[in-house]
Each structure stands twice: as C-alpha cells, then as structure tokens.
Design an enzyme around this catalytic site. Sequence first.
Site, PDB file in Angstrom:
ATOM      1  N   GLY A   9      37.349  52.482  31.022  1.00  0.00           N
ATOM      2  CA  GLY A   9      36.788  51.591  30.004  1.00  0.00           C
ATOM      3  C   GLY A   9      37.159  50.155  30.334  1.00  0.00           C
ATOM      4  O   GLY A   9      37.480  49.828  31.482  1.00  0.00           O
ATOM      5  N   ALA A 125      38.964  42.014  27.295  1.00  0.00           N
ATOM      6  CA  ALA A 125      38.191  42.745  28.300  1.00  0.00           C
ATOM      7  C   ALA A 125      37.013  43.413  27.619  1.00  0.00           C
ATOM      8  O   ALA A 125      37.163  44.016  26.557  1.00  0.00           O
ATOM      9  CB  ALA A 125      39.067  43.797  28.970  1.00  0.00           C
ATOM     10  N   LYS A 178      52.541  43.614  18.196  1.00  0.00           N
ATOM     11  CA  LYS A 178      51.104  43.803  18.471  1.00  0.00           C
ATOM     12  C   LYS A 178      50.459  44.612  17.341  1.00  0.00           C
ATOM     13  O   LYS A 178      49.330  44.337  16.935  1.00  0.00           O
ATOM     14  CB  LYS A 178      50.915  44.504  19.826  1.00  0.00           C
ATOM     15  CG  LYS A 178      49.452  44.637  20.269  1.00  0.00           C
ATOM     16  CD  LYS A 178      48.838  43.332  20.736  1.00  0.00           C
ATOM     17  CE  LYS A 178      47.334  43.246  20.792  1.00  0.00           C
ATOM     18  NZ  LYS A 178      46.599  44.007  21.710  1.00  0.00           N
ATOM     19  N   ASN A 182      47.147  43.678  15.083  1.00  0.00           N
ATOM     20  CA  ASN A 182      45.987  44.569  14.924  1.00  0.00           C
ATOM     21  C   ASN A 182      45.807  45.033  13.476  1.00  0.00           C
ATOM     22  O   ASN A 182      44.679  45.175  13.017  1.00  0.00           O
ATOM     23  CB  ASN A 182      46.094  45.768  15.872  1.00  0.00           C
ATOM     24  CG  ASN A 182      45.928  45.358  17.319  1.00  0.00           C
ATOM     25  OD1 ASN A 182      46.789  45.603  18.139  1.00  0.00           O
ATOM     26  ND2 ASN A 182      44.834  44.690  17.648  1.00  0.00           N
ATOM     27  N   ASN A 186      42.212  43.686  12.624  1.00  0.00           N
ATOM     28  CA  ASN A 186      41.144  44.655  12.917  1.00  0.00           C
ATOM     29  C   ASN A 186      40.464  45.276  11.696  1.00  0.00           C
ATOM     30  O   ASN A 186      39.228  45.197  11.585  1.00  0.00           O
ATOM     31  CB  ASN A 186      41.664  45.739  13.872  1.00  0.00           C
ATOM     32  CG  ASN A 186      42.003  45.178  15.239  1.00  0.00           C
ATOM     33  OD1 ASN A 186      42.269  43.987  15.383  1.00  0.00           O
ATOM     34  ND2 ASN A 186      42.001  46.006  16.260  1.00  0.00           N
TER      35      ASN A 186
HETATM   36  N1  LIG Z   1      39.370  45.946  25.438  1.00  0.00           N
HETATM   37  C1  LIG Z   1      40.337  45.091  25.177  1.00  0.00           C
HETATM   38  O1  LIG Z   1      40.140  43.855  25.271  1.00  0.00           O
HETATM   39  C2  LIG Z   1      41.717  45.567  24.797  1.00  0.00           C
HETATM   40  C3  LIG Z   1      42.014  46.928  24.633  1.00  0.00           C
HETATM   41  N2  LIG Z   1      43.313  47.308  24.307  1.00  0.00           N
HETATM   42  C4  LIG Z   1      43.688  48.711  24.153  1.00  0.00           C
HETATM   43  O2  LIG Z   1      43.535  49.424  25.377  1.00  0.00           O
HETATM   44  C5  LIG Z   1      43.184  50.794  25.127  1.00  0.00           C
HETATM   45  C6  LIG Z   1      41.887  51.113  25.893  1.00  0.00           C
HETATM   46  O3  LIG Z   1      40.873  50.290  25.328  1.00  0.00           O
HETATM   47  P1  LIG Z   1      39.467  50.012  26.018  1.00  0.00           P
HETATM   48  O4  LIG Z   1      39.608  50.017  27.487  1.00  0.00           O
HETATM   49  O5  LIG Z   1      38.925  48.802  25.348  1.00  0.00           O
HETATM   50  O6  LIG Z   1      38.656  51.296  25.538  1.00  0.00           O
HETATM   51  P2  LIG Z   1      37.248  51.859  26.119  1.00  0.00           P
HETATM   52  O7  LIG Z   1      36.669  52.669  25.029  1.00  0.00           O
HETATM   53  O8  LIG Z   1      36.470  50.739  26.713  1.00  0.00           O
HETATM   54  O9  LIG Z   1      37.715  52.789  27.307  1.00  0.00           O
HETATM   55  C7  LIG Z   1      38.350  54.023  27.147  1.00  0.00           C
HETATM   56  C8  LIG Z   1      37.913  54.863  28.316  1.00  0.00           C
HETATM   57  O10 LIG Z   1      38.656  56.081  28.328  1.00  0.00           O
HETATM   58  C9  LIG Z   1      37.785  57.077  28.827  1.00  0.00           C
HETATM   59  N3  LIG Z   1      38.307  58.407  28.508  1.00  0.00           N
HETATM   60  C10 LIG Z   1      38.371  59.035  27.321  1.00  0.00           C
HETATM   61  N4  LIG Z   1      38.898  60.260  27.451  1.00  0.00           N
HETATM   62  C11 LIG Z   1      39.179  60.418  28.760  1.00  0.00           C
HETATM   63  C12 LIG Z   1      39.708  61.474  29.533  1.00  0.00           C
HETATM   64  N5  LIG Z   1      40.096  62.627  28.975  1.00  0.00           N
HETATM   65  N6  LIG Z   1      39.835  61.313  30.863  1.00  0.00           N
HETATM   66  C13 LIG Z   1      39.454  60.172  31.470  1.00  0.00           C
HETATM   67  N7  LIG Z   1      38.935  59.127  30.789  1.00  0.00           N
HETATM   68  C14 LIG Z   1      38.799  59.246  29.454  1.00  0.00           C
HETATM   69  C15 LIG Z   1      36.453  56.775  28.142  1.00  0.00           C
HETATM   70  O11 LIG Z   1      35.402  57.419  28.842  1.00  0.00           O
HETATM   71  P3  LIG Z   1      33.871  57.422  28.308  1.00  0.00           P
HETATM   72  O12 LIG Z   1      33.338  56.051  28.607  1.00  0.00           O
HETATM   73  O13 LIG Z   1      33.231  58.455  29.128  1.00  0.00           O
HETATM   74  O14 LIG Z   1      33.946  57.728  26.853  1.00  0.00           O
HETATM   75  C16 LIG Z   1      36.419  55.250  28.267  1.00  0.00           C
HETATM   76  O15 LIG Z   1      35.807  54.839  29.465  1.00  0.00           O
HETATM   77  C17 LIG Z   1      43.008  50.911  23.609  1.00  0.00           C
HETATM   78  O16 LIG Z   1      44.167  51.448  23.020  1.00  0.00           O
HETATM   79  C18 LIG Z   1      42.799  49.477  23.166  1.00  0.00           C
HETATM   80  O17 LIG Z   1      43.218  49.251  21.841  1.00  0.00           O
HETATM   81  C19 LIG Z   1      44.290  46.383  24.156  1.00  0.00           C
HETATM   82  C20 LIG Z   1      44.013  45.045  24.276  1.00  0.00           C
HETATM   83  C21 LIG Z   1      42.742  44.532  24.637  1.00  0.00           C
HETATM   84  C1  LIG Z   2      43.906  40.763  19.318  1.00  0.00           C
HETATM   85  C2  LIG Z   2      42.598  41.404  18.888  1.00  0.00           C
HETATM   86  C3  LIG Z   2      42.496  41.410  17.390  1.00  0.00           C
HETATM   87  C4  LIG Z   2      41.529  40.523  19.489  1.00  0.00           C
HETATM   88  O1  LIG Z   2      40.253  40.741  19.007  1.00  0.00           O
HETATM   89  C5  LIG Z   2      42.543  42.820  19.419  1.00  0.00           C
HETATM   90  O2  LIG Z   2      43.484  43.272  20.050  1.00  0.00           O
HETATM   91  C6  LIG Z   2      41.431  43.738  19.130  1.00  0.00           C
HETATM   92  O3  LIG Z   2      40.316  43.298  18.870  1.00  0.00           O
HETATM   93  O4  LIG Z   2      41.686  44.956  19.188  1.00  0.00           O
END
Ligand SMILES: NC(=O)C1=CN([C@@H]2O[C@H](COP(=O)(O)OP(=O)(O)OC[C@H]3O[C@@H](n4cnc5c(N)ncnc54)[C@H](OP(=O)(O)O)[C@@H]3O)[C@@H](O)[C@H]2O)C=CC1
Ligand SMILES: CC(C)(CO)C(=O)C(=O)O
Length: 297
Positions: A9, A125, A178, A182, A186
């Site tokens: 993701g 991201a 953090k 959130n 959120n």
């Molecule tokens: N995005 C951001 O800016 C930020 C995110 N975070 C945190 O980071 C974490 C990830 O977030 P984010 O990347 O945005 O989430 P996404 O939903 O973009 O990505 C999660 C990914 O995990 C995959 N996935 C789910 N189950 C499995 C599995 N069993 N095996 C392999 N892959 C799997 C999903 O696949 P599929 O696409 O097929 O469903 C998806 O691609 C969260 O806890 C979020 O709160 C923290 C700060 C910033």
């Molecule tokens: C810091 C913040 C609130 C930025 O949008 C975030 O982590 C989220 O959206 O999950």
Amino acid sequence: MRIGIVGGGAVGLLTAAYFCGDHDVTIYTRRNEQAEKLCTHGLTVICGNERTTHRVHAEPFVREIEEEMLFIAVKQYDLANILQTRIHMLQANAIMFLQNGMGHVSYLPHVPHHHIALAVVEHGALKIDDTTVSHTGVGQTKWSVWRGEKEAFSFLSSTNNRFPFQYVDDWEAMLLEKLMVNVAINPLTALLRVPNGMLVTHEPYRQAMKQLFQEVASVFQLEQRERIWKHIETVCRQTAANRSSMLRDIESGRKTELDAILRYVIERANERGVPAPISTFLYALVKGKQLEGEKER
Ligand SMILES: NC(=O)C1=CN([C@@H]2O[C@H](COP(=O)(O)OP(=O)(O)OC[C@H]3O[C@@H](n4cnc5c(N)ncnc54)[C@H](OP(=O)(O)O)[C@@H]3O)[C@@H](O)[C@H]2O)C=CC1
Ligand SMILES: CC(C)(CO)C(=O)C(=O)O
C-alpha cells in the site's frame, strides 16, 4: 541486506522505493495481480515534480518468507490476522511494525523475533495505483526498540535524506503521542467530512477537538499535555489541505482503523474506570458511517 516489506500500500511502496537502491528488496503483496504488475512495470515514486521508476521484486504473501529484515506495512485490521495465524511464515532476524494506533502492541509478546521495533511514519503517502506511490509530505519515521537490540537496525542510520529514520528511547510515549494525533484528527474529520485544517480554523470544531483531547489525555494520564495539544494543532496546520486517512477510507466505503485508534482508547478507559463519553459517542457515529459505506460498496 535482504529486506522484505509485507503490504504494497502507500507506506509499503514508499518504504520499498527508498530502500531498493541500496538493498535487495521484496514486496509481499496480498494480491498476485499487484505482484505481477510490480515485477513487470517496476515501482514508481512521485515526489514534487520528480517521477522515478525502480526495478523491484514482488510476490504474493502465500508462503513462508525468509529475509534479514521485515517491515510490516499492512493496516491494523489486517495485522491481527497475520499475527494470529501467519506469524510462523515471517522468518527474519529483525522486524519493524509501521502501523498507526496501538492495537498491535498487545500481540507483541507472541511475536517470536529476536529484534522487534515499532515505528510511527510521519510522511504523507498516497497510493495512486498498484505500482505508483506519491510522496505527498516529506517527514520522518520515528522508531524505537520493543525487544532486542538497536544495533539490529543499524542500517537505518544511512537512509535517503528524503526518508530519514529517527531513533527514540521510549516506544510507549512515541506511540501514544501519534495515537493522540490520530484520535484528535481522524474520527472528527471523518465524521464532519472536512480537511485537517478546518479543525483549527473553524472555532467550534477546534473546541470539539479540544474536549476530545482532554478526555483522552485523562484516560492516559498524559504528561506534557500543553506541548502535545500544540503539536496536534501544528499537524492540523501543516496538513491543512489533507483529508485524513480515516476520512478517505469513509469516502471510499472502506474499512477504517477506528478500532485500533478510538476503540483502543475506550477499552483503556473502561479498564481504568475513567469515563470516556465523548470517545464512546464519537466511536458509535464513525462506526455507523463506516458500516453504511461498506454496505453500499
Ligand atoms: N498512508 C500514509 O500516509 C500513512 C499511513 N500510516 C499507517 O501505515 C499503515 C499502512 O497504511 P497504508 O500503507 O496507508 O495502507 P494501505 O491500505 O494503502 O496499504 C495496506 C496494504 O496492505 C496490503 N495487505 C493487506 N493484507 C495483506 C496480507 N495479508 N498480505 C500482504 N499484504 C496485505 C493491502 O493489500 P490490498 O491492496 O490488496 O488490499 C494494501 O496494499 C497503517 O497503519 C496507517 O495508519 C501512517 C502514517 C502515514
Ligand atoms: C497525521 C494524519 C492525521 C495526517 O492526515 C494521519 O496520520 C492520518 O491521516 O492518518
């Protein structure tokens, strides 16, 4: 170093993009289709006006993985399943969890790895498609050791300067800070359907956020309240135009990380006998919106 990243993701792809130049990186996806696309088209990261494509290896997470270092980049609600039923498939010397919220901490005693680190990602991201991620806000990743030795993660001291890692001693204070961000931003943005900045520029919303903050701060007997409240206001201003991840999930009819964020607070409040009526009320409203959207999807 051989690095595996579970979850392709936003955060997983971003992490892969910044490590794949210097390390042997494999992205472990949920879907076979995404792995095939990444192997065929590479991984593209967009940062400002720059667009860079990297060759990268990817495969679906269906068998045992053996890497030196693993980053776990799935959402909280998918992590529980991996930790409960597939932890034996994650073979590595060291493992780092990149999730928001604190729901995963209770599983850690059952994680067998020698070196376990927790991190909070302060980058923005956005996943554009299965092979493209936009680095919408350059920040840092704070990390701390939960079990084992800091030296097992020493490669983090020489990362790309757009993707820095900062070590902190106290993992609990790091995750709690953090969590407070959130919790404050959120659920309210998801319910009110406003970008983060509105929570400080529109006074009635700022007051509502402050009441919520004070309630949750009491649940955790939070130290440095004034500093953390100011930090939350700063995050709202710095990400003023952003729609929070929970708002984006609600708008797309997807599951949210509400349980790992607000239900976690309510559970701790119940355990400690501290009243949490605002959190409980807000939880019900956002959960209702989430279920409405999931039904329509
Ligand atoms: N995005 C951001 O800016 C930020 C995110 N975070 C945190 O980071 C974490 C990830 O977030 P984010 O990347 O945005 O989430 P996404 O939903 O973009 O990505 C999660 C990914 O995990 C995959 N996935 C789910 N189950 C499995 C599995 N069993 N095996 C392999 N892959 C799997 C999903 O696949 P599929 O696409 O097929 O469903 C998806 O691609 C969260 O806890 C979020 O709160 C923290 C700060 C910033
Ligand atoms: C810091 C913040 C609130 C930025 O949008 C975030 O982590 C989220 O959206 O999950």
